[in-house]
Design an enzyme around this catalytic site. Sequence first.
Site, PDB file in Angstrom:
ATOM      1  N   GLY A  33      -2.173   5.207  28.430  1.00 35.81           N
ATOM      2  CA  GLY A  33      -1.718   5.477  29.794  1.00 35.81           C
ATOM      3  C   GLY A  33      -0.330   6.050  29.822  1.00 35.81           C
ATOM      4  O   GLY A  33       0.224   6.408  28.778  1.00 35.81           O
ATOM      5  N   ASN A  34       0.226   6.184  31.005  1.00 34.64           N
ATOM      6  CA  ASN A  34       1.579   6.722  31.162  1.00 34.64           C
ATOM      7  C   ASN A  34       2.335   5.915  32.213  1.00 34.64           C
ATOM      8  O   ASN A  34       1.770   5.028  32.847  1.00 34.64           O
ATOM      9  CB  ASN A  34       1.517   8.215  31.516  1.00 34.64           C
ATOM     10  CG  ASN A  34       0.831   8.451  32.844  1.00 34.64           C
ATOM     11  OD1 ASN A  34       1.360   8.120  33.895  1.00 34.64           O
ATOM     12  ND2 ASN A  34      -0.384   8.995  32.790  1.00 34.64           N
ATOM     13  N   ARG A  35       3.610   6.233  32.379  1.00 34.80           N
ATOM     14  CA  ARG A  35       4.491   5.404  33.198  1.00 34.80           C
ATOM     15  C   ARG A  35       4.542   5.805  34.663  1.00 34.80           C
ATOM     16  O   ARG A  35       5.381   5.299  35.404  1.00 34.80           O
ATOM     17  CB  ARG A  35       5.901   5.443  32.606  1.00 34.80           C
ATOM     18  CG  ARG A  35       5.981   4.813  31.225  1.00 34.80           C
ATOM     19  CD  ARG A  35       7.349   5.017  30.611  1.00 34.80           C
ATOM     20  NE  ARG A  35       8.417   4.506  31.462  1.00 34.80           N
ATOM     21  CZ  ARG A  35       9.697   4.833  31.342  1.00 34.80           C
ATOM     22  NH1 ARG A  35      10.062   5.679  30.413  1.00 34.80           N
ATOM     23  NH2 ARG A  35      10.591   4.324  32.151  1.00 34.80           N
TER      24      ARG A  35
END
Length: 229
Positions: A33-35
Site C-alpha cells: 500500500g501507500n501513505r
Amino acid sequence: AVAGRRSGPLAGRTVVVSAGGTREPIDPVRYLGNRSSGAMGAAIAAAARDAGASVVLVGANLQAAPPAGVELVEVETTEQLRSAMHERAGADVVVMAAAVADYRVEAVAEAKRSKASWGERPTLELVQNPDLLAELAALQGRGLVVGFAAETEQDDDALLALGAAKLARKGADLLVVNRVGHDEGFGAVDTRVRVLDAHGVVADAAGPKTSVARAIVETIARRTAARSE
Ligand code: CTP
Ligand code: CA
C-alpha cells in the site's frame, strides 16, 4: 448519488472523485500500500458538494473522514477502483485524486503465507497495473478529466515540467501538481498546488487542504461551464 444543491457553479453537475490509496493483496492478511490518507480527495468532494454538484466519492482505504452529503463507494484494490470509476465515467467531472498502486502482486496466495513458505530472502513478482486516469481520459464523450501528481522534485521548474509531461502522457484535461516529502503533502495540513492544462499553469493555490480544494473546484467549474457553452 446524493442530489446536489440547486445553486452554485456546479449545480446540476455530477462529479466523481477517487481518493485514498489502493492496496494490492499479497495473501489474505497482507497487502502492498501507500501513505495517501485521502484527505485531499475528500476535501475536493466536499468543495464540489458546496459548489452544488451531486458527488460520488470513491474511497480507496480512506483514512480521512468522508464528507456528509456525498455518496461514498468503498474500494480496496486497483481493480475495484477501476470498475467503480468506469461504472461512473459518464459523470460531468471525473477527478482521480487516489494514489493508485503502480504494481500488483502477480500470484496472490490463497492462504496466509508463513516464513517457512517464504524462506530466508523471498521475492515478490509484480505486474504493472493499468493507468486508470489514461483509460478514463481516452473514453469517448467523457466529461472533464482531472488528475493529480504528487512529486518529490525540489526544483520548481523541473516539478512543473514533470507535471506537463505527465498531463500530456495521460491525456487528461487538468493535472493538479503538488510537492510531497517526508513532512509535506501526506496528511500535512498545509499544501501548495499548481493546476496545469495543456498550455501551462492555470491556477496556483496554497494553504489548508480545504481552501486549496475550493480553488481547484473553482477551476474545474470554470472549465465545465466553458465546455458546455
Ligand atoms: N493513476 C492512475 N492509474 C495508475 C497510476 C496513476 O489513474 N495506474 C493516476 C493517479 O490517480 C493520478 C495520476 O494518475 O491522478 C498521476 O499519478 P502518478 O503516480 O503521478 O502517475 P504515474 O503515471 O504512475 O507516474 P509515476 O511513474 O511517476 O508513478
Ligand atoms: Ca504512480
